[in-house]
Design an enzyme around this catalytic site. Structure first.
Site, mmCIF file in Angstrom:
data_model
loop_
_atom_site.group_PDB
_atom_site.id
_atom_site.type_symbol
_atom_site.label_atom_id
_atom_site.label_comp_id
_atom_site.label_asym_id
_atom_site.label_seq_id
_atom_site.Cartn_x
_atom_site.Cartn_y
_atom_site.Cartn_z
ATOM 1 N N ASP A 112 0.838 -1.190 0.000
ATOM 2 C CA ASP A 112 0.000 0.000 0.000
ATOM 3 C C ASP A 112 0.871 1.237 0.000
ATOM 4 O OD1 ASP A 112 -2.608 -0.210 -0.645
ATOM 5 O OD2 ASP A 112 -3.221 -0.086 1.371
ATOM 6 N N THR A 113 0.954 2.069 -0.234
ATOM 7 C CA THR A 113 1.568 3.294 -0.725
ATOM 8 C C THR A 113 0.768 4.519 -0.266
ATOM 9 O OG1 THR A 113 2.336 2.083 -2.648
ATOM 10 C CG2 THR A 113 2.170 4.466 -2.872
ATOM 11 N N ILE A 114 1.489 5.636 -0.155
ATOM 12 C CA ILE A 114 0.783 6.916 0.021
ATOM 13 C C ILE A 114 1.137 7.807 -1.165
ATOM 14 C CG2 ILE A 114 0.673 6.799 2.523
ATOM 15 C CD1 ILE A 114 2.974 9.391 1.002
#
Length: 568
Positions: free
Chosen positions: A375-377
């Site tokens: 998941d990444t921002i």
């Protein structure tokens, strides 16, 4: 009056098929969950409201867009460890208002020098595991902060990290979606040393609204604020990481950290109906979005309409073609030079477009053939001077490898999983090599002026999301908020681990969010597509646009995340 069962069922289906909408809005478009945010002097859009406020405070104190981006990113590493942190990598595109030029930064880390492809073969590995010590690569985020700050920063780094240090010591309430993903991560990662001690309370994830502190991270950030980038890569922190990894059976060493260096790179672009869309070249996957747009430009999407069978079909077919090239060519350019110019040429798009039928889904397709050498921002900021930053940062697989070095308060990334253990492939594992990367920042200019800084989170979703945002804005005339809130299309081309760049073998599956008409689903199935409804896998989106006439910033942060856009 009661309805008959068939009539009631028909009514329910009609409601389910209707466009998604937050409520009966008096103004605004059908898909928008909220109004766009408008401001003159500065704007910050992140996936956490408190991080947005941290960045906005920096802008109000006279900081640049880069200053605000660093401060907000530091806060996100604390507040959203399910997506990012200083154990991960960073990519950015910066619009410099003085020179009217875009600058790209690749802050991805390399594989351990002591780990070889032969070691994996000798130990019976056919793929790199997703968690634990083996997928860990050198974290590049902190180096990225200082590289960006050295060129475009204004306020002292200690001032930029101070808000996060305070939050880390005093605590903050955990938000809803982050609490959900944190809870899902604990069973997967609890076996790895340092995780339970530093990222749970009595073995459980924090609940929504629970106050969370991370004094270990506060001390780490204080050391970085005082000692600069070398405090992380050449000092006590680096030695702690090296000792921890060795004791845990890993290979990342002090030397790997001490020799790390990110790099400034030139963004690449294609023109889509008068708009120049910019991405970073490989080892990231950004050019897949550009390849998709090149193919889609040959069709009159506006006449088909959003959500029509033709719109979804063409979007998915363009994705299939681009992702086959992604699987073959995208890799660390120091080891395998992708034919970027050819992949992005309009002539190549014309040739690939010939493979698309309006009546039948592609089930298998070969990549294009070129003569090659080898998941990444997500968050975005804009300041009073017209500078804009598009920045994305990640640990991969949510909270990363699960490897939490003793007393440091962060988790190391597992980007090394993205390598393949196959001789002769562009992305084959090698010591000191950067893996294929899924995280990509996006930017759009028009007539040489900044028009949009934007990004979409989530593995394979990202290039599909980038292309969709541009199509929603340019072809379907949506506003900035609606373009992100509109239901998304995601094509999954294989059964490989999320994000892996592998060829499609059976046509794959289209995942559609609620909001697409059932007539569209049926039409797609008639063309040979497999379709399923899904939720939770469509990423997140933030964006800042700039009105060229009024110079007003327009901000958007979609409803799939806990985030916020705010300006002043």
């Amino acid at each position: 009056m009661f309805r008959s069962a068939p009539a009631l069922l028909a009514a329910c289906l009609a409601v389910a098929a209707a466009p998604a909408s937050a409520a009966d809005r008096v103004t605004g478009a059908a898909f928008a969950t909220r109004s766009e945010v408008l401001a003159r002097h500065g704007m910050v859009a992140t996936s956490h409201p408190l991080a947005t406020q941290v960045g906005l405070d920096v802008l109000k104190r006279g900081g640049t867009a880069v200053d605000a981006a660093i401060a907000a990113n530091a806060a996100l590493g604390l507040m959203e460890p399910t997506g990012n942190g200083i154990g991960g990598d960073l990519f950015a595109i910066v619009w410099d208002a003085k020179t009217k030029k875009l600058h790209g930064y690749n802050g991805s880390g390399r594989s351990p020098k002591a780990l070889t492809l032969q070691w994996f073969k000798d130990n019976g590995h056919t793929k790199i595991p997703p968690y634990g010590p083996l997928p860990v690569s050198t974290p590049g985020a902190v180096d990225g902060w200082f590289a960006l700050h050295g060129r475009f920063g204004k306020l002292p780094m200690k001032d930029l990290l101070a808000p996060t240090i305070t939050y880390a010591r005093e605590g903050f309430p955990v938000t809803e979606l982050i609490a959900y993903y944190w809870d899902r991560s604990v069973p997967r990662l609890k076996a790895y040393p340092g995780f339970l001690e530093q990222f749970t309370r009595d073995g459980r994830a924090p609940a929504k609204g629970e106050i969370w502190t991370n004094t270990n991270l506060a001390s780490t950030l204080e050391a970085i604020a005082k000692g600069g980038r070398d405090a992380f890569y050449k000092g006590r922190i680096a030695r702690t990481i090296g000792d921890y990894m060795k004791a845990s059976g890993g290979f990342l060493s002090y030397e790997d950290l001490a020799t790390h260096q990110g790099e400034w790179i030139e963004p690449v672009s294609v023109n889509y109906r008068g708009y120049d869309v910019w991405e970073l070249p490989p080892n990231g996957q950004g050019i897949a979005a550009l390849q998709m747009l090149n193919i889609l430009e040959g069709y009159d999407l506006k006449s088909y309409g959003f959500g029509s069978p033709e719109h979804v079909h063409l979007f998915v077919e363009a994705k299939k073609l681009a992702f086959e090239d992604r699987a073959k060519y995208y890799a660390d350019p120091a080891f395998a030079q992708a034919p970027v110019a050819q992949l992005l040429s309009k002539d190549y798009a014309t040739e690939r477009r010939k493979l698309i039928s309006m009546d039948k889904a592609i089930t298998q397709v070969d990549p294009g053939e070129f003569k090659t050498q080898g998941d990444t921002i997500y968050m975005t900021t804009a300041d009073r001077w017209g500078n804009m930053v598009s920045l994305i940062q990640s640990n991969y697989r949510g909270m990363g490898s699960g490897m939490a070095p003793t007393g440091l308060g962060f988790i190391l990334q597992d980007r090394g999983e993205m390598f393949v253990l196959k001789d002769g492939h562009a992305n084959t594992y090698a010591p000191g090599k950067r893996p294929f990367h899924t995280i990509i920042p996006g930017f759009v200019t028009k007539g040489g002026e900044p028009w949009l800084s934007f990004g979409v989170m989530g593995g394979d979703t990202q290039p599909q999301g980038h292309a969709a945002i541009v199509v929603n804005l340019v072809d379907f005339g949506m506003n900035l908020q609606e373009a992100g809130d509109a239901p998304r299309i995601q094509h999954d081309g294989s059964t490989s681990p999320e994000g892996q760049a592998v060829p499609m073998t059976d046509g794959g599956t289209i995942e559609l969010e609620t909001g697409f008409d059932y007539a569209t689903v049926r039409a797609l199935m008639r063309k040979g597509h497999r379709v399923r409804f899904a939720d939770g896998s469509f990423g997140g989106y933030q964006a800042i646009a700039r009105d060229p006439a009024s110079k007003v910033y327009i901000g958007a942060s979609e409803g799939r995340k806990d985030g916020q856009a705010a300006g002043y």
